[in-house]
Design a protein around this motif. Structure first.
Motif, PDB file in Angstrom:
ATOM      1  N   ASN A   6      -2.131   0.958   3.167  1.00  0.00           N
ATOM      2  CA  ASN A   6      -1.212   0.195   2.323  1.00  0.00           C
ATOM      3  C   ASN A   6      -1.947  -0.899   1.540  1.00  0.00           C
ATOM      4  O   ASN A   6      -3.099  -1.195   1.848  1.00  0.00           O
ATOM      5  CB  ASN A   6      -0.078  -0.335   3.188  1.00  0.00           C
ATOM      6  CG  ASN A   6       0.721   0.834   3.742  1.00  0.00           C
ATOM      7  OD1 ASN A   6       1.242   1.650   2.975  1.00  0.00           O
ATOM      8  ND2 ASN A   6       0.742   0.978   5.071  1.00  0.00           N
ATOM      9  N   ARG A  56       3.948  -5.622   3.033  1.00  0.00           N
ATOM     10  CA  ARG A  56       5.394  -5.665   2.809  1.00  0.00           C
ATOM     11  C   ARG A  56       5.787  -4.607   1.784  1.00  0.00           C
ATOM     12  O   ARG A  56       6.814  -4.718   1.110  1.00  0.00           O
ATOM     13  CB  ARG A  56       5.801  -7.061   2.345  1.00  0.00           C
ATOM     14  CG  ARG A  56       5.175  -8.184   3.155  1.00  0.00           C
ATOM     15  CD  ARG A  56       6.099  -8.952   4.064  1.00  0.00           C
ATOM     16  NE  ARG A  56       7.459  -8.532   4.074  1.00  0.00           N
ATOM     17  CZ  ARG A  56       8.462  -9.278   3.630  1.00  0.00           C
ATOM     18  NH1 ARG A  56       8.246 -10.465   3.121  1.00  0.00           N
ATOM     19  NH2 ARG A  56       9.701  -8.822   3.704  1.00  0.00           N
ATOM     20  N   ALA A  57       4.927  -3.605   1.660  1.00  0.00           N
ATOM     21  CA  ALA A  57       5.194  -2.485   0.746  1.00  0.00           C
ATOM     22  C   ALA A  57       4.426  -1.288   1.265  1.00  0.00           C
ATOM     23  O   ALA A  57       3.389  -1.448   1.899  1.00  0.00           O
ATOM     24  CB  ALA A  57       4.727  -2.827  -0.661  1.00  0.00           C
ATOM     25  N   ILE A  58       4.956  -0.121   0.995  1.00  0.00           N
ATOM     26  CA  ILE A  58       4.244   1.103   1.356  1.00  0.00           C
ATOM     27  C   ILE A  58       3.547   1.621   0.107  1.00  0.00           C
ATOM     28  O   ILE A  58       4.139   1.659  -0.974  1.00  0.00           O
ATOM     29  CB  ILE A  58       5.218   2.183   1.873  1.00  0.00           C
ATOM     30  CG1 ILE A  58       5.873   1.732   3.170  1.00  0.00           C
ATOM     31  CG2 ILE A  58       4.488   3.508   2.083  1.00  0.00           C
ATOM     32  CD1 ILE A  58       6.892   2.729   3.723  1.00  0.00           C
ATOM     33  N   ALA A  95      12.842  -5.535  -2.927  1.00  0.00           N
ATOM     34  CA  ALA A  95      12.552  -4.110  -2.790  1.00  0.00           C
ATOM     35  C   ALA A  95      12.879  -3.355  -4.079  1.00  0.00           C
ATOM     36  O   ALA A  95      13.637  -3.824  -4.920  1.00  0.00           O
ATOM     37  CB  ALA A  95      13.374  -3.533  -1.642  1.00  0.00           C
ATOM     38  N   LEU A 122      10.573  -4.401   5.371  1.00  0.00           N
ATOM     39  CA  LEU A 122      10.893  -3.656   4.152  1.00  0.00           C
ATOM     40  C   LEU A 122      12.384  -3.740   3.853  1.00  0.00           C
ATOM     41  O   LEU A 122      13.215  -3.613   4.757  1.00  0.00           O
ATOM     42  CB  LEU A 122      10.524  -2.182   4.300  1.00  0.00           C
ATOM     43  CG  LEU A 122       9.084  -1.752   4.021  1.00  0.00           C
ATOM     44  CD1 LEU A 122       9.042  -0.260   3.728  1.00  0.00           C
ATOM     45  CD2 LEU A 122       8.453  -2.542   2.896  1.00  0.00           C
ATOM     46  N   VAL A 173       3.445  -2.461   8.541  1.00  0.00           N
ATOM     47  CA  VAL A 173       4.356  -2.617   7.401  1.00  0.00           C
ATOM     48  C   VAL A 173       5.633  -3.235   7.951  1.00  0.00           C
ATOM     49  O   VAL A 173       6.264  -2.682   8.863  1.00  0.00           O
ATOM     50  CB  VAL A 173       4.622  -1.276   6.706  1.00  0.00           C
ATOM     51  CG1 VAL A 173       5.667  -1.435   5.620  1.00  0.00           C
ATOM     52  CG2 VAL A 173       3.327  -0.743   6.118  1.00  0.00           C
ATOM     53  N   SER A 232       7.483  -4.664  -2.538  1.00  0.00           N
ATOM     54  CA  SER A 232       7.302  -3.398  -3.260  1.00  0.00           C
ATOM     55  C   SER A 232       7.193  -3.629  -4.762  1.00  0.00           C
ATOM     56  O   SER A 232       6.469  -2.920  -5.460  1.00  0.00           O
ATOM     57  CB  SER A 232       8.481  -2.465  -3.010  1.00  0.00           C
ATOM     58  OG  SER A 232       8.649  -2.247  -1.645  1.00  0.00           O
ATOM     59  N   LEU A 266       5.318   1.101  11.180  1.00  0.00           N
ATOM     60  CA  LEU A 266       6.465   0.560  10.459  1.00  0.00           C
ATOM     61  C   LEU A 266       7.268  -0.242  11.461  1.00  0.00           C
ATOM     62  O   LEU A 266       7.958   0.332  12.308  1.00  0.00           O
ATOM     63  CB  LEU A 266       7.329   1.707   9.939  1.00  0.00           C
ATOM     64  CG  LEU A 266       7.134   2.186   8.514  1.00  0.00           C
ATOM     65  CD1 LEU A 266       8.044   3.372   8.250  1.00  0.00           C
ATOM     66  CD2 LEU A 266       7.406   1.079   7.513  1.00  0.00           C
ATOM     67  N   ASP A 270      11.167  -7.673  -0.062  1.00  0.00           N
ATOM     68  CA  ASP A 270       9.852  -7.204   0.383  1.00  0.00           C
ATOM     69  C   ASP A 270       8.910  -7.329  -0.808  1.00  0.00           C
ATOM     70  O   ASP A 270       9.262  -7.999  -1.787  1.00  0.00           O
ATOM     71  CB  ASP A 270       9.895  -5.792   1.007  1.00  0.00           C
ATOM     72  CG  ASP A 270      10.191  -4.663   0.032  1.00  0.00           C
ATOM     73  OD1 ASP A 270       9.897  -4.819  -1.169  1.00  0.00           O
ATOM     74  OD2 ASP A 270      10.700  -3.609   0.481  1.00  0.00           O
TER      75      ASP A 270
END
Ligand code: TPP
Lengths: 335, 392
Positions: free
Chosen positions: B329, B320-322, B110, B355, B352, B122, B387, B120
């Motif tokens: 996404n 696995r990311a916003i 993350a 995270l 999602v 991101s 989420l 995650d």
């Protein structure tokens, strides 16, 4: 001058590694320095160039001014890129993938790229001890983006981000002392150079290439566009900078300080500042303040050079011989 | 001879780097990548890997150093995660534009803030468009294999592009798994020595990294984009020949019990293994669900994915990311674009999940899939996503 073509090729490589026809401004000090530096090194080199004037004016695709292998990656990372190049050559030669050969890996960057945004990468590369030469072309501001101040801009100078105004005298801070910071890294060789003194410059570049490990060269690169100085005065300005003590020419070779040009009495500051529009707004008392600090700094430097001379004398007394110069670089194969 | 050994996935990755006889490693420590570079340091310190470990002072410099070493003709490797990848961001684009076949493992984690060392995607999604070949691996064996595959493809003169292997931080990087390692002779048959298309050489001076006016930039980008798209053929060949050597066949998109499924789950990375357990359980209960796994992220395997998704009327896309403030996404956006003209157009459920290391269990997948089974397949509102596991 009529014998120029007879004598100069004996002293300097007659070949050009940096073509004319690049797009630098008239009177650009960086180009004169680059031309001399490359002549001093010769063709066995790889050059890493940071983003900045020198990179932009030399490499507009599909043209290039460079007759040597040259790479530009970004603004702040030339020391790190050069670290990678140096490590690669070392490894490939060790593994027998490349023939063993002395190749100078050199990084060239402006003062912004060196003193500000690339400072960490430079410090890292020097600390790791890569066998490379890092050259800072110090034109005392971010010239490529339009004359913004850097931490290497001298006190009082007008730039587009240090404008003089009702509340401002221009640059508020004193010029960051990069050569001394590099000397504090305890690297084998640090020197200040100016293309106004070509033979001093060439000798120092050769020494920087010769020493084993990192070398740092700080070059004063007069910039008529940014300094608001007459384009024909570039070389003279470099001399005035040295003679006035604003930009002392000295070297630190394995910790030993030598001042290469000590005029005894420093030349009046106004000779140097007076022909530059960037200082036009300064008042006599500002010049006095600058002059005092310049003198004090020069005195400090003299102190270091005297200390070196004292140590040398002590050494000679003890051993009966002059202190030996640090040995030349061992061939890479021996590493 | 190939042998089967249990080891931590990070260690297996380093062993693959050693087998690839990498010349330069430049890296900076960041959790959860650290075990990879620590083990590489040991291999270099013991002389088991004849390479320089450039112990740089930042990730920005790590990426810059491997750009330099690769341009000088050295096989170059680095690894990072999260903030480190973010710090490299600027240079990622330069490495691919300069067509330097660096291989990097990203132990996905993350992004701050708040600081999170957990897994995650991101980090990689923020650097998605950097022009590198990008793989996602699911287990230790895939991680090990893909280091060799990635070098082989990246260095192919027809490709000459860098590659990222995405490997989920902790949940994959730090687990101990059985690996079948290759021996040097097998690797030598698969991975030829690095012959750079162009390199910094005083005997043949080249200018690399020039600046381009608007008259030229566009064409350079077109050539770069074409090279990444065309790399697909070489990637497939790399996988095919790897299968001939080892019997392990990889594909850009893989399916698991997907045939005729009413609901398909699309996953990337290590979650695929957990998801497959959920699929097994639900299939046993007679529910019509299947799994599609995306191994290749760039170049995006559009045709393969379209085929794999087949006639499914409902697709659960895991992200696995916003993508903050976006229409949807990252993975869902890609899939929605791909299926825009599908007839009939399936419904996409965007979830999602996981995270910042939030645990993802088999039951979570079951719940997601059951919910999708219960919904109809008429397309829902654009940009709607769930989420998973969030406390309201
Ligand atoms: C990360 C990043 N920030 C800013 C820039 C914009 N930029 C390009 S060159 C430059 C100034 C260069 O100044 P200096 O290093 O002193 O070299 P000079 O142009 O004066 O020779 C700046 C700010 C950039 N290219 N990259």
């Amino acid at each position: 001058m009529e014998n120029f073509n007879v004598f100069v090729p004996r002293l300097l490589d007659a070949r050009e590694y940096f073509s004319a026809g690049h797009r630098a401004c008239q009177g650009c000090g960086e180009t004169v320095a680059i031309r001399q530096i490359l002549k001093a090194v010769g063709r066995n080199m790889i050059l890493v160039n940071a983003t900045g004037c020198s990179e932009i004016f030399s490499s507009p695709f599909p043209q290039t001014a460079w007759h040597i292998p040259w790479i530009h990656v970004a603004f702040e990372n030339s020391a790190a890129v050069a670290s990678g190049v140096e490590a690669a050559l070392k490894t490939l030669e060790r593994k027998g993938r490349l023939p063993k050969r002395e190749i100078c890996v050199m990084a060239i960057a402006g003062d912004g790229a060196t003193a500000d945004i690339g400072f960490q990468a430079l410090s890292g590369a020097m600390e790791r001890g890569h066998n490379m030469v890092y050259v800072c072309l110090d034109n005392e501001a971010y010239m490529n983006t339009g004359i913004q101040r850097s931490s290497s801009t001298p006190f009082g100078a007008m730039t587009t981000t240090s404008p003089p105004g009702r509340l401002s005298k221009g640059q508020k801070t004193w010029k960051k002392n990069l050569p001394e910071i590099m000397a504090a890294h305890d690297i084998p060789y640090v020197a200040t150079l100016s293309p106004s003194y070509p033979f001093d410059l060439v000798r120092k570049v050769k020494r920087a290439v010769e020493v084993e490990g990192p070398a740092y060269l700080h070059v004063l690169a007069v910039c008529p566009t940014g300094w608001r100085s007459p384009t024909a005065e570039t070389i003279r300005l470099g001399r005035l900078a040295a003679e006035s003590g604003v930009f002392p020419l000295y070297e630190v070779d394995h910790g030993r300080y030598t001042i290469n040009l000590d005029p005894g009495e420093l030349r009046p500051l106004k000779d140097y500042l007076g022909i530059q529009g960037r200082f036009r707004h300064l008042k006599p008392e500002d010049l006095e303040y600058i002059e005092e600090r310049v003198q004090a700094n020069f005195e400090k430097l003299r102190g270091k050079a005297r200390m070196t001379a004292r140590e040398d004398r002590k050494d000679r007394k003890k051993t009966g011989r002059p202190r030996p110069r640090q040995v030349k670089k061992a061939a890479r194969s021996k590493k | 001879m190939s042998k089967r050994v249990g080891m931590e996935v990070s260690i297996a990755v380093s062993e693959a780097v050693k087998l690839a006889d990498v010349d330069i490693v430049a890296a900076y420590p960041i959790t959860p990548q650290t075990h990879i570079v620590e083990h590489l340091s040991e291999l270099v310190a013991d002389g088991d890997l004849d390479a320089e470990f450039v112990c740089v002072e930042s990730e920005h410099s790590a990426m810059s150093a491997v750009v330099g070493s690769s341009a000088a003709g050295a096989r170059s490797f680095t690894a990072t995660a999260s903030q480190g990848l973010a710090l490299m961001h600027e240079i990622l684009f330069i490495a691919s534009s300069m067509r330097l076949p660096i291989v990097m493992v990203v132990a996905n984690r993350a992004l701050s803030s708040p600081l999170s060392i957990w897994n995650d995607h991101s980090d990689i999604m923020a650097s998605r468009d950097c022009g590198w070949i990008q793989y996602f691996v699911e287990n230790g064996q895939e991680s090990f294999d893909h280091v060799l595959i990635a070098f082989r493809v990246a260095e192919d003169p027809a490709v000459s592009l860098p590659a990222i292997i995405n490997l989920d931080g902790f949940v994959l990087s730090h687990v101990i798994e059985p690996h079948i390692l290759l021996d040097e002779e097998e690797v030598a048959r698969y991975l030829p020595p690095f012959r750079p298309v162009s390199r910094l050489d005083p005997d043949h001076p080249v200018t690399m990294g020039d600046f381009a006016t608007p008259e030229f930039y566009l064409e350079v980008k077109k050539a770069q984009e074409a090279a990444l798209r065309d790399s697909r053929a070489v990637i497939d060949r790399g996988w095919k020949e790897f299968a001939e050597l080892t019997g392990r066949q990889y594909q850009a998109v893989e399916t698991y019990k997907a045939d005729g499924a009413e609901v398909l789950l699309l996953a990337m990375g290590a979650l695929g293994e957990t998801a497959s357990v959920a699929i097994d359980r639900m299939r046993e209960r007679g529910l019509s669900v299947g799994l599609v796994k995306l191994r290749l992220w760039r170049p995006f395997p559009a045709e393969d994915l379209r085929q794999a998704l087949g006639d499914a009327r409902k697709i659960v896309v895991l992200d696995r990311a916003i993508s903050f403030g976006a229409a949807t996404n990252p993975v869902a956006a890609e899939v929605a674009g791909l299926l825009y003209d599908a007839e009939p157009r399936p419904r996409i459920f965007n979830m999602v999940i996981g995270l910042g290391g939030r645990d993802v269990r088999v039951e979570d997948f079951e719940a997601i899939l059951e919910k999708a089974l219960g919904e109809d397949s008429a397309p829902g509102p654009v940009g709607e996503y769930e989420l998973i596991g969030v406390r309201e």
